[in-house]
Design an enzyme around this catalytic site. Structure first.
Site, short mmCIF file in Angstrom:
data_model
loop_
_atom_site.label_atom_id
_atom_site.label_comp_id
_atom_site.label_asym_id
_atom_site.label_seq_id
_atom_site.Cartn_x
_atom_site.Cartn_y
_atom_site.Cartn_z
N LYS A 189 -15.38 1.37 16.31
CA LYS A 189 -16.43 0.70 16.96
C LYS A 189 -16.42 2.26 17.29
O LYS A 189 -15.89 3.26 17.71
CB LYS A 189 -15.94 -0.47 17.56
CG LYS A 189 -15.29 -0.05 18.93
CD LYS A 189 -15.45 1.34 19.99
CE LYS A 189 -16.77 0.57 20.68
NZ LYS A 189 -16.63 1.25 21.85
N THR A 200 -16.44 8.54 22.08
CA THR A 200 -16.39 6.46 22.12
C THR A 200 -15.94 6.04 21.05
O THR A 200 -16.81 5.23 20.85
CB THR A 200 -16.96 6.82 22.65
OG1 THR A 200 -17.24 6.65 24.13
CG2 THR A 200 -17.17 4.35 23.71
N GLU A 280 -26.78 5.08 19.51
CA GLU A 280 -27.78 4.05 20.46
C GLU A 280 -28.96 5.17 20.35
O GLU A 280 -29.60 6.13 20.28
CB GLU A 280 -27.26 4.56 21.56
CG GLU A 280 -25.61 3.53 22.08
CD GLU A 280 -25.48 4.28 22.84
OE1 GLU A 280 -24.39 3.64 23.64
OE2 GLU A 280 -25.44 4.87 24.31
N ASN A 400 -28.88 3.71 27.64
CA ASN A 400 -27.94 4.69 28.96
C ASN A 400 -27.58 4.10 30.26
O ASN A 400 -27.16 4.03 30.85
CB ASN A 400 -28.01 5.68 28.07
CG ASN A 400 -26.76 5.66 26.88
OD1 ASN A 400 -25.36 5.66 27.05
ND2 ASN A 400 -27.08 5.99 25.63
#
Length: 405
Positions: A189, A200, A280, A400
């Site tokens: 992930k 991350t 993202e 974000n």
């Protein structure tokens, strides 16, 4: 059986349950803010071997599950991995560490194993305690749901997603000349805060090859170096990064370590590219390759400097092949090169020749394809390194800026 010859087949779209000896599950426990989303996963190694290795974030604010898991893997054994999304359990102090310990003990009781052999991984918002009752109930559901099918593997991959838009899985089959095969599978992930040390990310890798913890560690560190540590979406390092490799030995085959590492690296690179592809808000996947460098380290330094430039990333978002932004970043590095010998290509068009004007930048079409290739020729040696990154978009800023609201 010792496997000295191997043939690596293509990457397979299945994850942790492909390798023999592993079961997995993913369930909804009400931890995630998204109603009905799977948010607890469990991966279990049924053996006969329970060998393992892991690497973790180098962030000094390492989360409670990272601190726990570093202790667990110290003896080279992991029987199970409990993972959750919806909360990072980072910067939560002693109570957060106790929550991790409690969840590991609960899984150990469910599976009749030792809590000291249960790795724990969490992902989500920093600075909040996890709803422990939900996590414990979710681990019970997951233990009952454990299976070996592709759907079980997919459910686990879905349960660890946060801002990811798609689950990420990969696997590979290595056929040996003597007959038979061994398998490597994995799930990951990650969609933001992707930077070395690791990204991350939570990654669980499984193999049924017969390997010692020491060999698993050697292979994993090399594979991570050439995969996850080459993924650099936004230059931000997480508090929770964990990559664990478990070996069940269920194939009965002892692989050549070089060949195993090659196969493992291929799986990890596939997962790393999936992370970049789901970054993202990104609209371009960018491969920054520096070649003809004096050393691999210098090639990596140059590629990373370019990949972290917000000016460069916004130019790519705007479909602007502004090679000056590339050259200016190359010039900030300590790499050995003569500025008058450096060439830059964007999607195969040599826009910079000898540190000056090359082909017309209008020949570069950045709107036609999501993938962008930047190649930097330092003309200083024979080494190269590629960093995978993405553009910087309005959607990244919006996502974000509203992450914790």
């Amino acid at each position: 059986m010792s496997a000295t010859q191997h043939q690596i087949e293509g990457v397979i779209t299945q994850g942790v349950t492909l390798a023999r000896g592993f079961r997995a599950a993913g369930v909804s426990a009400g931890i995630s803010a998204l109603e009905g989303k799977k948010d607890v996963a469990l991966v279990v190694n049924d053996g006969p071997l329970k060998n393992a290795a892991a690497v973790f974030t180098t962030n000094r604010f390492a989360a409670a599950p990272v601190l726990w898991s570093q202790q667990v893997v110290g003896d080279g054994r992991v029987d199970a991995v409990l993972l959750n999304s919806g909360g990072a359990n980072a910067c939560t102090g002693a109570p957060g560490f106790q929550d991790t310990h409690t969840s590991a003990e609960h899984v150990a009781d469910l599976l009749n194993i030792s809590a000291g052999d249960v790795l724990v991984c969490s992902t989500g918002l920093i600075g909040q305690r996890l709803p422990l009752d939900n996590l414990l109930a979710g681990s019970e559901q997951a233990a009952r749901a454990l299976g070996v099918s592709p759907s079980d593997s997919l459910a686990a991959a879905e349960a660890i997603m946060t801002t990811d838009t798609v689950p990420k899985q990969a696997a590979i089959c290595v056929e040996v000349e003597q007959g038979g095969d061994y398998l490597i599978g994995g799930m990951a992930k990650g969609a933001g805060m992707l930077a070395p040390g690791l990204a991350t990310m939570l990654v669980v890798l499984t193999t049924d090859a017969v390997l010692s913890p020491e060999d698993l560690d050697t292979a994993l560190r090399q594979a991570v170096r050439l995969s996850f540590n080459r993924a650099d979406a936004d230059g931000c390092m997480s508090t929770n990064d964990t990559v664990v490799l478990m070996g069940s030995g269920a194939s009965g085959l002892v692989p050549d370590l070089v060949g195993f590492t090659e196969a493992l690296t291929k799986v990890c690179q596939d997962l790393a590219l999936q992370l970049i592809g789901d970054a993202e808000g990104a609209s371009h996947d960018i491969h920054v390759r520096t070649f003809n460098a004096a050393t691999e380290e210098e090639a990596e330094e140059v590629s990373r400097a370019v990949s972290r430039s917000n000016l460069f990333k916004t130019a790519i978002f705007g479909n602007d092949p502004n090679w000056g932004r590339i050259l200016s970043e190359v010039g900030t590095t300590s790499a050995d090169f003569d500025p008058e010998n450096v060439n830059v290509l964007i999607n195969g068009v040599q826009v910079c020749t000898g540190g000056g004007i090359g082909q017309d930048r209008k020949l570069v079409d950045l709107a036609a394809d999501r993938k962008v290739t930047v190649e930097i020729d330092l003309a200083a040696g024979e080494h190269e390194a590629t960093i995978w990154t993405n553009d910087l978009t309005h959607d990244y800023v919006h996502e974000n800026s509203a992450y914790s609201s």
